[in-house]
Motif scaffolding. Structure first.
Motif, short mmCIF file in Angstrom:
data_model
loop_
_atom_site.label_atom_id
_atom_site.label_comp_id
_atom_site.label_asym_id
_atom_site.label_seq_id
_atom_site.Cartn_x
_atom_site.Cartn_y
_atom_site.Cartn_z
N ILE A 182 85.93 100.72 26.63
CA ILE A 182 85.55 99.33 26.40
C ILE A 182 86.68 98.41 26.85
O ILE A 182 87.83 98.58 26.44
CB ILE A 182 85.26 99.10 24.90
CG1 ILE A 182 84.10 100.01 24.46
CG2 ILE A 182 84.96 97.62 24.62
CD1 ILE A 182 83.96 100.13 22.97
N ILE A 183 86.34 97.48 27.71
CA ILE A 183 87.32 96.49 28.15
C ILE A 183 87.41 95.43 27.05
O ILE A 183 86.39 94.84 26.66
CB ILE A 183 86.91 95.85 29.49
CG1 ILE A 183 86.86 96.92 30.58
CG2 ILE A 183 87.89 94.74 29.87
CD1 ILE A 183 86.26 96.44 31.88
N PRO A 184 88.60 95.16 26.53
CA PRO A 184 88.74 94.14 25.49
C PRO A 184 88.21 92.79 26.00
O PRO A 184 88.42 92.44 27.17
CB PRO A 184 90.25 94.09 25.24
CG PRO A 184 90.75 95.42 25.70
CD PRO A 184 89.88 95.80 26.86
N PRO A 185 87.54 92.03 25.15
CA PRO A 185 86.99 90.75 25.59
C PRO A 185 88.00 89.84 26.28
O PRO A 185 87.66 89.17 27.26
CB PRO A 185 86.48 90.13 24.28
CG PRO A 185 86.11 91.31 23.45
CD PRO A 185 87.15 92.35 23.77
N ALA A 186 89.23 89.80 25.81
CA ALA A 186 90.23 88.93 26.42
C ALA A 186 90.63 89.37 27.82
O ALA A 186 91.20 88.57 28.58
CB ALA A 186 91.47 88.85 25.53
N SER A 187 90.32 90.60 28.19
CA SER A 187 90.68 91.12 29.51
C SER A 187 89.53 91.06 30.50
O SER A 187 89.68 91.43 31.65
CB SER A 187 91.15 92.57 29.39
OG SER A 187 92.30 92.65 28.59
N ARG A 188 88.38 90.60 30.05
CA ARG A 188 87.21 90.50 30.92
C ARG A 188 87.30 89.26 31.77
O ARG A 188 87.93 88.28 31.39
CB ARG A 188 85.92 90.48 30.09
CG ARG A 188 85.73 91.76 29.30
CD ARG A 188 84.52 91.68 28.40
NE ARG A 188 84.51 92.87 27.53
CZ ARG A 188 83.80 92.96 26.44
NH1 ARG A 188 83.01 91.98 26.06
NH2 ARG A 188 83.86 94.06 25.71
N GLY A 189 86.69 89.28 32.92
CA GLY A 189 86.69 88.12 33.82
C GLY A 189 86.11 86.90 33.15
O GLY A 189 85.28 86.98 32.25
N GLY A 190 86.57 85.74 33.58
CA GLY A 190 86.05 84.49 33.07
C GLY A 190 86.79 83.97 31.85
O GLY A 190 86.46 82.91 31.34
#
Length: 191
Positions: A182-190
């Motif tokens: 799971i990519i942490p939300p803060a590390s996702r694009g945008g």
């Protein structure tokens, strides 16, 4: 030599532009101690809560086992611990008892579902916001009893400890998320 003069002209123009922009900028508004501390809590909350929400419920019992992780908290235990400590630190800042039964710094054993744990977490941040809102220049450095030991600390120390403690466990939770693909939300694009 022409390249050096050209570079010098560009640097002078850039420096002049920066100075002009700086002069046009409005002076920073005066913020209170409580506003500054509240902003710090908001920043960690914006990272921590989405990370807690990102882990699927069936992975809330995950704890690393590959390596030196004997006795490491599960993901759920990380979240409950941070929430419980939020309450403990907030209560110490406010000089009152926590408004909920904590069961110690690991949080209540009765909280089992992701929904209940995330609610406990969100409520703990609301309480910390209330606590830091009470910090003033007059009480910022006034001694209060240390919540985890002997001696005295200040509301400033408690407020900064709160943010540091949250980010410490946030870093661990990021690893737990990534170990589960799971990519942490803060590390996702945008973001």
């Amino acid at each position: 030599m022409k390249k050096s003069k050209g570079l010098l002209v560009v640097l002078v123009l850039l420096a002049g532009a920066r100075c002009a922009l700086a002069q046009d900028a409005k002076p920073a508004e005066h913020r209170t101690i409580a506003q500054v501390l509240n902003q710090s809590v908001t920043e960690v909350e914006k990272e921590f809560v989405p990370a807690a929400e990102a882990m699927p419920e069936d992975k809330y019992s995950f704890a690393p086992t590959n390596g030196e992780f004997k006795g490491a908290r599960t993901f759920a235990q990380q979240v409950k611990h941070v929430a419980a400590v939020n309450y403990i630190l907030g209560a110490t800042i406010l000089a009152e008892k926590p408004p909920v039964e904590l069961g110690g710094e690991n949080g209540p054993d009765t909280l089992k579902t992701k929904a209940d744990i995330v609610k406990f977490l969100k409520d703990s941040f609301a309480y910390v916001h209330k606590a830091v809102a009470s910090v003033t220049e007059a009480n910022l450095l006034a001694p209060v009893k240390h919540p985890f030991g002997d001696g005295m600390v200040t509301r400033l120390w408690l407020s900064t400890l709160n943010v540091g403690h949250c980010f410490d466990h946030y870093g661990q939770m990021v690893e737990y998320l990534r170990m589960n693909g799971i990519i942490p939300p803060a590390s996702r694009g945008g973001n």
